[in-house]
Scaffold this motif. Structure first.
Motif, mmCIF file in Angstrom:
data_model
loop_
_atom_site.group_PDB
_atom_site.id
_atom_site.type_symbol
_atom_site.label_atom_id
_atom_site.label_comp_id
_atom_site.label_asym_id
_atom_site.label_seq_id
_atom_site.Cartn_x
_atom_site.Cartn_y
_atom_site.Cartn_z
ATOM 1 N N GLU A 148 7.785 -6.668 5.339
ATOM 2 C CA GLU A 148 9.063 -6.997 5.922
ATOM 3 C C GLU A 148 10.457 -5.501 6.168
ATOM 4 N N ARG A 166 5.088 -6.988 15.156
ATOM 5 C CA ARG A 166 5.631 -7.345 14.323
ATOM 6 C C ARG A 166 5.070 -6.239 13.574
ATOM 7 N N THR A 167 5.709 -6.092 12.332
ATOM 8 C CA THR A 167 5.349 -5.557 11.160
ATOM 9 C C THR A 167 4.074 -5.653 10.865
#
Length: 207
Positions: A148, A166-167
């Motif tokens: 995150e 996205r990560t």
């Protein structure tokens, strides 16, 4: 870090029953989770009193968040990896895996020193791979934004040009380590595998 490592889902399985595993370098979440996964797949983690040259699988762990980069021990880390690979070669088997960031392949803007360290580590990995062949596989993983807000690796600003948008998840990073550690992956050495959601492909890159 410990709670997160315990919550990693082991999606990939490899057969390393009885293989001795160890890590040197920075204590990162990815490295800790990878060690846990290697143990879960049958690896025997060496305790701190035993030299990493006794390992069959060695993780060479670098600081993966650019702001935490520290080049002070870089030469010593590469030298230790080389000695371990040499010992593996004498025994006739082994795998050395460098845990780097995607900056090993392409520099990250605003992180010149970190990019230099990663690039140098990747070059050292390739040299060690040639010196320790044919019995030892030496490879590297180049992680992008993992965790995150890129808490485990990378810089959150990299997400402006990551095709997967996205990560990465911690278990996705760990699966890549298991792939490189797998004895069945027997014809891959001297390679840097990006695990960065496509960041290094250049999608929407603005230099």
């Amino acid at each position: 870090m410990v709670d997160r490592v315990q919550n990693v889902t082991r999606l990939m399985e490899i057969d390393i029953e009885g293989w001795r595993v160890a890590a040197i370098g920075a204590e990162t979440t990815i490295c800790a989770a990878a060690l846990e996964a290697l143990r879960a797949n049958g690896g025997i983690e060496l305790n701190e009193e035993i030299s990493p040259t006794e390992a069959d699988i060695l993780l060479v762990s670098w600081n993966l968040v650019p702001e935490r980069s520290d080049g002070a021990e870089a030469d010593a880390l590469v030298a230790a990896a080389g000695k371990a690979a040499e010992a593996m070669s004498r025994r006739g088997k082994g795998a050395v895996i460098f845990l780097l960031t995607a900056a090993a392949a392409i520099p990250i803007r605003r992180h010149a020193e970190h990019s230099r360290l990663m690039s140098a580590a990747a070059a050292a990995m390739r040299c060690i791979s040639m010196e320790s062949a044919p019995h030892v596989r030496v490879n590297a993983l180049g992680f992008g934004c993992i965790g995150e807000s890129a808490s485990d690796s990378g810089d959150i600003s990299m997400l402006t040009h990551v095709p997967l948008a996205r990560t990465g998840k911690l278990d996705e990073a760990v699966d890549a380590v298991l792939f490189m550690a797998d004895p069945l992956n027997s014809y891959t050495t001297g390679q840097l595998l990006p695990v960065d959601g496509g960041w290094s492909a250049g999608y929407a890159r603005s230099f």
